[in-house]
Write a protein that holds these residues in place. Structure first.
Motif, PDB file in Angstrom:
ATOM      1  N   ILE A   1       0.999  -1.102   0.057  1.00 44.22           N
ATOM      2  CA  ILE A   1      -0.340   0.086  -0.268  1.00 44.22           C
ATOM      3  C   ILE A   1       0.827   1.273  -0.166  1.00 44.22           C
ATOM      4  CG2 ILE A   1      -1.818   1.099   1.353  1.00 44.22           C
ATOM      5  CD1 ILE A   1      -2.433  -1.490   2.672  1.00 44.22           C
ATOM      6  N   THR A   2       1.224   1.795  -1.176  1.00 48.00           N
ATOM      7  CA  THR A   2       1.777   2.962  -1.162  1.00 48.00           C
ATOM      8  C   THR A   2       1.058   4.254  -1.372  1.00 48.00           C
ATOM      9  OG1 THR A   2       3.424   1.527  -2.664  1.00 48.00           O
ATOM     10  CG2 THR A   2       3.725   3.927  -3.007  1.00 48.00           C
ATOM     11  N   LEU A   3       1.742   5.418  -0.772  1.00 53.01           N
ATOM     12  CA  LEU A   3       1.147   6.627  -0.773  1.00 53.01           C
ATOM     13  C   LEU A   3       2.246   7.707  -1.133  1.00 53.01           C
ATOM     14  CD1 LEU A   3      -1.632   8.422   1.173  1.00 53.01           C
ATOM     15  CD2 LEU A   3       0.855   9.601   1.178  1.00 53.01           C
ATOM     16  N   GLU A   4       2.067   8.337  -2.227  1.00 57.57           N
ATOM     17  CA  GLU A   4       2.804   9.532  -2.664  1.00 57.57           C
ATOM     18  C   GLU A   4       2.827  10.838  -1.783  1.00 57.57           C
ATOM     19  OE1 GLU A   4       3.455   8.828  -7.350  1.00 57.57           O
ATOM     20  OE2 GLU A   4       1.954  10.378  -6.848  1.00 57.57           O
ATOM     21  N   ALA A   5       3.964  11.399  -1.355  1.00 61.22           N
ATOM     22  CA  ALA A   5       3.933  12.700  -0.306  1.00 61.22           C
ATOM     23  C   ALA A   5       5.079  13.378  -0.756  1.00 61.22           C
ATOM     24  CB  ALA A   5       4.120  12.071   0.852  1.00 61.22           C
ATOM     25  N   ASN A   6       4.919  14.672  -0.247  1.00 60.37           N
ATOM     26  CA  ASN A   6       5.987  15.734  -0.334  1.00 60.37           C
ATOM     27  C   ASN A   6       6.581  16.016   0.759  1.00 60.37           C
ATOM     28  OD1 ASN A   6       5.529  16.262  -3.230  1.00 60.37           O
ATOM     29  ND2 ASN A   6       3.885  17.720  -2.946  1.00 60.37           N
ATOM     30  N   PRO A   7       7.747  16.414   0.689  1.00 56.82           N
ATOM     31  CA  PRO A   7       8.540  16.730   2.125  1.00 56.82           C
ATOM     32  C   PRO A   7       8.433  17.764   2.846  1.00 56.82           C
ATOM     33  CG  PRO A   7      10.062  16.201   0.054  1.00 56.82           C
ATOM     34  CD  PRO A   7       8.662  16.658  -0.280  1.00 56.82           C
ATOM     35  N   THR A   8       7.148  18.641   2.725  1.00 56.87           N
ATOM     36  CA  THR A   8       7.002  19.737   3.463  1.00 56.87           C
ATOM     37  C   THR A   8       6.564  19.448   4.924  1.00 56.87           C
ATOM     38  OG1 THR A   8       4.665  19.800   2.852  1.00 56.87           O
ATOM     39  CG2 THR A   8       6.185  21.079   1.493  1.00 56.87           C
ATOM     40  N   SER A   9       6.980  20.221   5.869  1.00 57.65           N
ATOM     41  CA  SER A   9       6.436  20.050   7.025  1.00 57.65           C
ATOM     42  C   SER A   9       5.265  19.547   7.446  1.00 57.65           C
ATOM     43  CB  SER A   9       7.110  21.186   8.056  1.00 57.65           C
ATOM     44  OG  SER A   9       6.353  22.321   7.791  1.00 57.65           O
ATOM     45  N   VAL A  10       4.314  20.273   6.808  1.00 57.26           N
ATOM     46  CA  VAL A  10       2.895  20.000   7.000  1.00 57.26           C
ATOM     47  C   VAL A  10       2.498  18.747   6.332  1.00 57.26           C
ATOM     48  CG1 VAL A  10       0.388  20.674   6.022  1.00 57.26           C
ATOM     49  CG2 VAL A  10       1.983  22.545   6.168  1.00 57.26           C
ATOM     50  N   GLU A  11       3.025  18.114   5.576  1.00 62.10           N
ATOM     51  CA  GLU A  11       2.970  16.728   4.965  1.00 62.10           C
ATOM     52  C   GLU A  11       3.451  15.834   5.786  1.00 62.10           C
ATOM     53  OE1 GLU A  11       2.608  16.430   0.702  1.00 62.10           O
ATOM     54  OE2 GLU A  11       2.730  18.632   0.843  1.00 62.10           O
ATOM     55  N   ALA A  12       4.666  16.011   6.165  1.00 60.17           N
ATOM     56  CA  ALA A  12       5.597  15.128   6.938  1.00 60.17           C
ATOM     57  C   ALA A  12       5.070  14.941   8.206  1.00 60.17           C
ATOM     58  CB  ALA A  12       7.084  15.787   6.935  1.00 60.17           C
ATOM     59  N   GLY A  13       4.327  15.800   9.019  1.00 62.98           N
ATOM     60  CA  GLY A  13       3.507  15.765  10.059  1.00 62.98           C
ATOM     61  C   GLY A  13       2.678  14.728   9.962  1.00 62.98           C
ATOM     62  N   ARG A  14       2.274  14.236   8.864  1.00 63.83           N
ATOM     63  CA  ARG A  14       1.117  13.278   8.820  1.00 63.83           C
ATOM     64  C   ARG A  14       1.623  11.718   8.713  1.00 63.83           C
ATOM     65  NH1 ARG A  14      -3.845  14.915   5.934  1.00 63.83           N
ATOM     66  NH2 ARG A  14      -3.922  17.206   6.043  1.00 63.83           N
ATOM     67  N   PHE A  15       2.736  11.638   8.571  1.00 59.65           N
ATOM     68  CA  PHE A  15       3.500  10.567   8.193  1.00 59.65           C
ATOM     69  C   PHE A  15       2.988   9.478   9.322  1.00 59.65           C
ATOM     70  CE2 PHE A  15       7.323  11.755   5.544  1.00 59.65           C
ATOM     71  CZ  PHE A  15       6.515  12.264   4.680  1.00 59.65           C
ATOM     72  N   ALA A  16       3.124   9.600  10.396  1.00 60.12           N
ATOM     73  CA  ALA A  16       2.646   8.418  11.259  1.00 60.12           C
ATOM     74  C   ALA A  16       1.423   8.307  11.447  1.00 60.12           C
ATOM     75  CB  ALA A  16       2.961   9.286  12.974  1.00 60.12           C
ATOM     76  N   THR A  17       0.414   9.145  11.257  1.00 59.93           N
ATOM     77  CA  THR A  17      -1.001   8.915  11.019  1.00 59.93           C
ATOM     78  C   THR A  17      -1.537   8.033   9.737  1.00 59.93           C
ATOM     79  OG1 THR A  17      -1.503  11.170  10.376  1.00 59.93           O
ATOM     80  CG2 THR A  17      -1.828  10.728  12.542  1.00 59.93           C
ATOM     81  N   LEU A  18      -0.622   8.382   8.735  1.00 65.02           N
ATOM     82  CA  LEU A  18      -0.785   7.635   7.575  1.00 65.02           C
ATOM     83  C   LEU A  18      -0.348   6.222   7.655  1.00 65.02           C
ATOM     84  CD1 LEU A  18       0.307  10.553   4.894  1.00 65.02           C
ATOM     85  CD2 LEU A  18      -1.947   9.339   5.037  1.00 65.02           C
ATOM     86  N   ALA A  19       0.705   6.105   8.453  1.00 67.59           N
ATOM     87  CA  ALA A  19       1.154   4.725   8.551  1.00 67.59           C
ATOM     88  C   ALA A  19       0.300   4.009   9.381  1.00 67.59           C
ATOM     89  CB  ALA A  19       2.417   4.758   9.481  1.00 67.59           C
ATOM     90  N   ALA A  20      -0.502   4.704  10.485  1.00 63.92           N
ATOM     91  CA  ALA A  20      -1.553   4.030  11.434  1.00 63.92           C
ATOM     92  C   ALA A  20      -2.787   3.717  10.428  1.00 63.92           C
ATOM     93  CB  ALA A  20      -1.720   4.811  12.552  1.00 63.92           C
ATOM     94  N   ALA A  21      -2.917   4.625   9.563  1.00 62.20           N
ATOM     95  CA  ALA A  21      -4.186   4.422   8.594  1.00 62.20           C
ATOM     96  C   ALA A  21      -3.944   3.202   7.669  1.00 62.20           C
ATOM     97  CB  ALA A  21      -4.268   5.346   7.750  1.00 62.20           C
ATOM     98  N   GLY A  22      -2.851   2.441   7.582  1.00 59.80           N
ATOM     99  CA  GLY A  22      -2.572   1.458   6.871  1.00 59.80           C
ATOM    100  C   GLY A  22      -1.423   1.479   5.820  1.00 59.80           C
ATOM    101  N   VAL A  23      -0.812   2.506   5.522  1.00 61.51           N
ATOM    102  CA  VAL A  23       0.222   2.864   4.350  1.00 61.51           C
ATOM    103  C   VAL A  23       1.394   2.287   4.552  1.00 61.51           C
ATOM    104  CG1 VAL A  23       1.574   4.611   3.042  1.00 61.51           C
ATOM    105  CG2 VAL A  23      -0.955   4.883   3.285  1.00 61.51           C
TER     106      VAL A  23
END
Length: 427
Positions: free
Chosen positions: A130-152
């Motif tokens: 399960i892959t998700l594309e992301a950008n390295p801005t701080s706004v998006e990087a702050g979501r990494f943990a919750t995206l991983a918890a969501a199943g990515v």
């Protein structure tokens, strides 16, 4: 967009709704699900993907529409007694899907796993990648943990450059320092991650690119996507080029960078398994291999394309491109498929070659038989094929047909020589 999705084009190398859904495909191979999120914070000047900037996005409304589209396709699988195919991967592309609410990501994953048989969520062999594309801005990087918890379980990070000046030129909203911090965070947050870079930029020297590539390799990635910059129509870069304000790197210099890149990555154990994509053995993006092997994939979301097999036919599907039109169609009709047609066997052969010859493995004999009903020797003019083999641009053996390293350097020309093959009638 970081890695190639179903509507993506390579930037590397020189030169009415359906009534039935995809069956499992020949041999029960399963399918990949591509979900397109069309929204970005800003539009990069080189980008011609279907991405849009909106002041506000109704996340709940979009979540319900995406789930409804999945339900539509799952219901279609039951038509004619078709057994539901096995879901092998999910890829959230865009646009910038890391701007999705993690709740939406989790809901899509949960619904897809409920609708289709699937292995356990695991980016390793045999699991559900399960892959998700992301950008390295701080706004998006702050979501990494919750995206991983969501199943990515696999992140594709749109770094694009590790030089601040180049990032400004490319219209990116992050700095090189933010990019490296996001890479470190991705390493901690996900079982697997990849990041991509754009090279062969105007005026870029081999020495400068070698230094930037070395910085990237210092991060110890298992997977890198390395794209040469191309000037696409209807982009700000194209307008600047037409006005004489932007001069692309000369073809010969770009070819030198390409060859040096292949050699460097091969030497450090990251060979190119596809022209623009490098990975350690076993770390390839299995969803993108679905495209390059010409296996089935279902495209959902604005502008998403699909290739699905039903009753021996390969169907090309395309969804409404404009976000608002897509959303309105789903809410009014339960789906947003704009076109659905069966490809001829000649079209299937052309697409099989375009996708498969990009890879080091090439096109298997079983794929030729699956898509055309014929072996490769029966599809191409014998003398012409012999000349390509003799010149060292193609390899044809018991496994199938593949472009050699020299052939992949000249892939566009190679494909032109193979185009227009006549597929024998099936008895």
């Amino acid at each position: 967009m970081s890695e190639a999705g179903p509507e993506a084009r390579s930037t590397a190398g020189p030169t009415a709704g359906p009534t039935a859904g995809p069956a499992a495909g020949a041999g029960g191979r399963g399918f990949g699900l591509y979900l397109h999120w069309p929204f970005c914070l800003s539009k990069c000047p080189y980008c011609d993907f279907n991405s849009h900037v909106r002041e506000a996005v109704d996340q709940a409304r979009w979540r319900e529409a995406l789930l409804r589209e999945l339900e539509h396709w799952a219901a279609a699988y039951g038509a004619g007694g078709n057994a539901p195919p096995r879901l092998t991967s999910i890829f959230f592309g865009g646009g910038t899907p890391s701007l999705m609410d993690p709740e939406t990501v989790a809901a899509v994953i949960e619904r897809a796993r409920a609708l289709w048989p699937a292995p356990p969520a695991d980016p390793g062999p045999g699991g559900l990648e399960i892959t998700l594309e992301a950008n390295p801005t701080s706004v998006e990087a702050g979501r990494f943990a919750t995206l991983a918890a969501a199943g990515v379980n696999r992140l594709s990070l749109g770094v694009q450059s590790l030089e601040d000046e180049a990032l400004r030129f490319l219209g990116r909203r992050h700095s090189a320092a933010e990019a490296l911090a996001a890479v470190a965070l991705a390493r901690r947050s996900f079982p697997r991650f990849s990041f991509d870079l754009i090279y062969a930029r105007p005026g870029q020297s081999l020495a400068a690119w070698s230094h930037e590539l070395a910085r990237a390799l210092d991060e110890g990635p298992e997977h890198l996507s390395l794209y040469q910059l191309t000037i696409e129509e209807n982009t700000p870069f194209h307008g600047a080029w037409r006005r004489g304000e932007l001069a692309p790197l000369e073809d010969e210099a770009a070819a030198d960078l390409f060859e040096a890149t292949q050699a460097r990555l091969e030497a450090v154990g990251l060979p190119a398994y596809e022209i623009s994509n490098h990975a350690r053995p076993g770390a390839e993006c299995r969803h993108n291999l679905t495209y390059w092997r010409y296996d089935d994939y279902l495209g959902v979301g604005p502008g998403a394309h699909g290739r699905i097999t039903l009753a021996g036919e390969k169907l090309a599907t395309r969804q409404h491109r404009a976000p608002e039109a897509w959303l309105a169609a789903v809410e009014a009709e339960g789906h947003a498929t704009r076109s659905r047609r069966a490809l001829t066997r000649e079209e299937r052969l052309d697409e099989l070659l375009v996708m498969g010859l990009r890879t080091r493995a090439g096109v298997s004999r079983s794929a030729f038989l699956r898509e055309t009903g014929a072996e490769p020797e029966a599809l191409f003019d014998g003398p012409a094929l012999g000349r390509l083999l003799e010149a060292g641009y193609l390899r044809l053996d018991a496994e199938g047909m593949a472009a050699t390293e020299a052939g992949r350097y000249r892939l566009d020309a190679l494909l032109r020589h193979l185009a227009g093959a006549q597929v024998p009638a099936v008895a």
